[in-house]
Design an enzyme around this catalytic site. Structure first.
Site, PDB file in Angstrom:
ATOM      1  N   LYS A  10      41.182  38.926  31.704  1.00 43.31           N
ATOM      2  CA  LYS A  10      42.592  39.148  32.013  1.00 43.31           C
ATOM      3  C   LYS A  10      43.395  39.449  30.729  1.00 43.31           C
ATOM      4  CE  LYS A  10      42.367  36.178  36.117  1.00 43.31           C
ATOM      5  NZ  LYS A  10      43.023  35.078  36.874  1.00 43.31           N
ATOM      6  N   TYR A  50      44.359  41.510  44.624  1.00 47.76           N
ATOM      7  CA  TYR A  50      44.803  40.161  44.984  1.00 47.76           C
ATOM      8  C   TYR A  50      45.384  40.084  46.401  1.00 47.76           C
ATOM      9  CZ  TYR A  50      44.025  38.307  40.282  1.00 47.76           C
ATOM     10  OH  TYR A  50      43.447  37.864  39.121  1.00 47.76           O
ATOM     11  N   PHE A  58      52.950  32.447  44.250  1.00 51.39           N
ATOM     12  CA  PHE A  58      52.721  32.956  42.897  1.00 51.39           C
ATOM     13  C   PHE A  58      52.244  34.414  42.871  1.00 51.39           C
ATOM     14  CE2 PHE A  58      48.887  30.617  44.225  1.00 51.39           C
ATOM     15  CZ  PHE A  58      47.905  31.582  44.085  1.00 51.39           C
ATOM     16  N   ARG A  86      30.297  32.744  37.910  1.00 51.80           N
ATOM     17  CA  ARG A  86      31.357  31.798  38.295  1.00 51.80           C
ATOM     18  C   ARG A  86      31.168  30.451  37.594  1.00 51.80           C
ATOM     19  NH1 ARG A  86      35.896  32.787  41.597  1.00 51.80           N
ATOM     20  NH2 ARG A  86      35.573  30.799  42.636  1.00 51.80           N
ATOM     21  N   THR A  92      38.932  27.362  38.517  1.00 54.36           N
ATOM     22  CA  THR A  92      40.125  28.212  38.423  1.00 54.36           C
ATOM     23  C   THR A  92      41.162  27.596  37.502  1.00 54.36           C
ATOM     24  OG1 THR A  92      39.740  29.090  40.635  1.00 54.36           O
ATOM     25  CG2 THR A  92      41.967  29.325  39.757  1.00 54.36           C
ATOM     26  N   ARG A 103      36.634  28.980  30.684  1.00 49.71           N
ATOM     27  CA  ARG A 103      37.985  28.424  30.823  1.00 49.71           C
ATOM     28  C   ARG A 103      38.081  27.037  30.213  1.00 49.71           C
ATOM     29  NH1 ARG A 103      37.633  30.215  36.794  1.00 49.71           N
ATOM     30  NH2 ARG A 103      38.595  32.283  36.846  1.00 49.71           N
ATOM     31  N   ASN A 113      44.412  32.176  33.011  1.00 43.86           N
ATOM     32  CA  ASN A 113      43.114  31.496  32.929  1.00 43.86           C
ATOM     33  C   ASN A 113      41.991  32.408  32.457  1.00 43.86           C
ATOM     34  OD1 ASN A 113      42.822  32.987  35.236  1.00 43.86           O
ATOM     35  ND2 ASN A 113      42.205  31.289  36.558  1.00 43.86           N
ATOM     36  N   HIS A 116      38.478  36.515  35.529  1.00 41.51           N
ATOM     37  CA  HIS A 116      38.293  36.506  36.981  1.00 41.51           C
ATOM     38  C   HIS A 116      36.857  36.888  37.282  1.00 41.51           C
ATOM     39  CE1 HIS A 116      38.667  37.599  41.244  1.00 41.51           C
ATOM     40  NE2 HIS A 116      37.911  38.641  40.924  1.00 41.51           N
ATOM     41  N   GLU A 127      35.219  44.314  45.345  1.00 41.12           N
ATOM     42  CA  GLU A 127      35.847  44.470  44.034  1.00 41.12           C
ATOM     43  C   GLU A 127      35.163  45.543  43.187  1.00 41.12           C
ATOM     44  OE1 GLU A 127      35.983  40.403  42.632  1.00 41.12           O
ATOM     45  OE2 GLU A 127      37.519  39.876  44.101  1.00 41.12           O
TER      46      GLU A 127
HETATM   47  P1  CMP Z   1      41.666  34.392  40.018  1.00 38.98           P
HETATM   48  O1  CMP Z   1      40.275  33.874  40.098  1.00 38.98           O
HETATM   49  O2  CMP Z   1      41.879  35.669  39.301  1.00 38.98           O
HETATM   50  O3  CMP Z   1      42.213  34.547  41.509  1.00 38.98           O
HETATM   51  C1  CMP Z   1      43.527  34.244  41.886  1.00 38.98           C
HETATM   52  C2  CMP Z   1      44.369  33.829  40.744  1.00 38.98           C
HETATM   53  O4  CMP Z   1      45.598  33.268  41.083  1.00 38.98           O
HETATM   54  C3  CMP Z   1      43.663  32.739  39.986  1.00 38.98           C
HETATM   55  O5  CMP Z   1      42.581  33.289  39.303  1.00 38.98           O
HETATM   56  C4  CMP Z   1      44.782  32.162  39.143  1.00 38.98           C
HETATM   57  O6  CMP Z   1      44.886  32.795  37.896  1.00 38.98           O
HETATM   58  C5  CMP Z   1      46.001  32.504  39.977  1.00 38.98           C
HETATM   59  N1  CMP Z   1      46.627  31.271  40.457  1.00 38.98           N
HETATM   60  C6  CMP Z   1      46.093  30.370  41.269  1.00 38.98           C
HETATM   61  N2  CMP Z   1      46.971  29.374  41.487  1.00 38.98           N
HETATM   62  C7  CMP Z   1      48.081  29.692  40.779  1.00 38.98           C
HETATM   63  C8  CMP Z   1      49.326  29.062  40.594  1.00 38.98           C
HETATM   64  N3  CMP Z   1      49.615  27.909  41.191  1.00 38.98           N
HETATM   65  N4  CMP Z   1      50.225  29.663  39.789  1.00 38.98           N
HETATM   66  C9  CMP Z   1      49.939  30.848  39.198  1.00 38.98           C
HETATM   67  N5  CMP Z   1      48.756  31.495  39.343  1.00 38.98           N
HETATM   68  C10 CMP Z   1      47.849  30.907  40.114  1.00 38.98           C
END
Ligand code: CMP
Length: 144
Positions: A10, A50, A58, A86, A92, A103, A113, A116, A127
């Site tokens: 990211k 997404y 969010f 993963r 996450t 992470r 984070n 992905h 994807e």
């Molecule tokens: P990702 O695996 O890319 O898939 C969905 C993303 O949403 C996740 O990683 C996080 O980066 C993001 N995400 C999940 N929960 C929150 C949150 N509470 N606030 C902001 N971003 C979030």
């Protein structure tokens, strides 16, 4: 079984100079890099990627973040590549990710984070098609 998975560093990971470190971890594990590109994500692509989070509070933040500066998108291949990648990423929420995971070692906030990865075979297929359609798998093409 041999699988392909979609992984994306990211904007925070790219800005912090973690692309090489992250690719290196996957390569040393034995996953093969079969396609990759650095790109500025168009808003439409971010929204499609997404789509499952469209109703989340969010969602807007997520799209803004992922389109804020370039990402490094890749396809990794190997035995159980989806779950292996993963597991190497950690949870996450970086706060809950174990040391030794990407992470766990480099992240602290759930929004930024670092990385992905596809969470299932269905997500991986969707994807890879979304991010790499109209492109042949570079490695396969080179060796065939
Ligand atoms: P990702 O695996 O890319 O898939 C969905 C993303 O949403 C996740 O990683 C996080 O980066 C993001 N995400 C999940 N929960 C929150 C949150 N509470 N606030 C902001 N971003 C979030």
């Amino acid at each position: 079984a041999v699988e392909k998975t979609f992984v994306m560093v990211k904007p925070d990971g790219v800005q912090r100079g973690l692309v090489g470190e992250i690719i290196g971890r996957f390569e040393r594990k034995g996953l093969k890099l079969v396609n990759a590109k650095l790109l500025q994500v168009p808003e439409t692509l971010a929204q499609s990627h997404y789509a499952e989070h469209k109703e989340r509070p969010f969602f807007g933040e997520l799209v803004t973040f992922i389109t804020s500066s370039p990402v490094f998108a890749m396809v990794l291949e190997g035995d159980s590549a989806i779950s292996v990648a993963r597991n190497m990423m950690g949870k996450t929420n970086p706060v809950e990710s174990a040391p030794g995971t990407i992470r766990g070692d480099y992240g602290l906030t759930i929004g930024m984070n670092i990385i992905h990865g596809s969470d299932s075979a269905e997500s991986a297929a969707r994807e890879i098609e979304l991010w790499f359609s109209n492109e042949t798998i570079a490695y396969d093409k080179a060796v065939d």
